[in-house]
Design a protein around this motif. Structure first.
Motif, mmCIF file in Angstrom:
data_model
loop_
_atom_site.group_PDB
_atom_site.id
_atom_site.type_symbol
_atom_site.label_atom_id
_atom_site.label_comp_id
_atom_site.label_asym_id
_atom_site.label_seq_id
_atom_site.Cartn_x
_atom_site.Cartn_y
_atom_site.Cartn_z
ATOM 1 N N VAL A 122 -6.589 9.946 -20.642
ATOM 2 C CA VAL A 122 -5.547 10.458 -21.529
ATOM 3 C C VAL A 122 -4.534 9.356 -21.760
ATOM 4 O O VAL A 122 -3.986 8.786 -20.822
ATOM 5 C CB VAL A 122 -4.855 11.699 -20.913
ATOM 6 N N ASP A 123 -4.305 9.039 -23.005
ATOM 7 C CA ASP A 123 -3.326 8.019 -23.374
ATOM 8 C C ASP A 123 -2.258 8.683 -24.229
ATOM 9 O O ASP A 123 -2.523 9.087 -25.353
ATOM 10 C CB ASP A 123 -4.000 6.882 -24.155
ATOM 11 N N THR A 124 -1.060 8.817 -23.676
ATOM 12 C CA THR A 124 0.028 9.463 -24.393
ATOM 13 C C THR A 124 0.730 8.447 -25.270
ATOM 14 O O THR A 124 1.122 7.383 -24.811
ATOM 15 C CB THR A 124 1.040 10.073 -23.405
ATOM 16 N N GLN A 125 0.864 8.794 -26.532
ATOM 17 C CA GLN A 125 1.575 7.922 -27.462
ATOM 18 C C GLN A 125 2.831 8.651 -27.920
ATOM 19 O O GLN A 125 2.762 9.777 -28.378
ATOM 20 C CB GLN A 125 0.699 7.579 -28.661
ATOM 21 N N TYR A 126 3.953 7.984 -27.777
ATOM 22 C CA TYR A 126 5.227 8.571 -28.170
ATOM 23 C C TYR A 126 5.598 8.074 -29.559
ATOM 24 O O TYR A 126 5.555 6.873 -29.824
ATOM 25 C CB TYR A 126 6.330 8.183 -27.173
ATOM 26 N N ILE A 127 5.950 8.999 -30.417
ATOM 27 C CA ILE A 127 6.439 8.635 -31.744
ATOM 28 C C ILE A 127 7.954 8.816 -31.696
ATOM 29 O O ILE A 127 8.457 9.934 -31.597
ATOM 30 C CB ILE A 127 5.808 9.521 -32.829
ATOM 31 N N LEU A 128 8.652 7.708 -31.724
ATOM 32 C CA LEU A 128 10.099 7.727 -31.549
ATOM 33 C C LEU A 128 10.810 7.755 -32.890
ATOM 34 O O LEU A 128 10.351 7.143 -33.858
ATOM 35 C CB LEU A 128 10.534 6.486 -30.765
ATOM 36 N N PRO A 129 11.946 8.437 -32.948
ATOM 37 C CA PRO A 129 12.747 8.383 -34.172
ATOM 38 C C PRO A 129 13.369 6.999 -34.316
ATOM 39 O O PRO A 129 13.401 6.218 -33.362
ATOM 40 C CB PRO A 129 13.816 9.455 -33.945
ATOM 41 N N PRO A 130 13.853 6.680 -35.495
ATOM 42 C CA PRO A 130 14.491 5.369 -35.678
ATOM 43 C C PRO A 130 15.602 5.142 -34.650
ATOM 44 O O PRO A 130 16.315 6.078 -34.264
ATOM 45 C CB PRO A 130 15.068 5.446 -37.085
#
Length: 96
Positions: A36-44
């Motif tokens: 499992v590879d968690t990818q975080y999508i961060l706000p600007p």
């Protein structure tokens, strides 16, 4: 009568044959490891900024005394949430 017996035996034989094949084929599968590879999508980055904690200067001591606890509490909570988020974001950007 013989037709019903034959159908019943045929059905029973199919069930046993299907179960046997299922058991035999289950041994043919290879085990795979799930990664499992968690990818975080961060706000600007500029969307969340630290809160300012201004010092209060009331006109009268009575006014200042009434406002201080409320404003300190509100600003401290705001700053804590922003600081927690900014620290979390820094850790994600640094790869921790």
């Amino acid at each position: 009568m013989t037709s019903k017996r034959w159908k019943r035996r045929w059905l029973t034989m199919h069930v046993y044959l299907s179960l046997g094949l299922a058991l035999l084929l289950s041994g043919c599968t290879s085990r795979t490891e799930t990664v499992v590879d968690t990818q975080y999508i961060l706000p600007p980055a500029g969307l969340i900024v630290p809160c300012n904690k201004p010092q209060l200067t009331g006109i009268t001591p009575e006014e200042t005394a009434k406002e201080i606890p409320y404003l300190k509490s509100a600003l401290s909570q705001c700053a804590a949430h922003a600081d927690e988020y900014l620290e979390w974001r820094k850790q994600r950007e640094d790869g921790h």
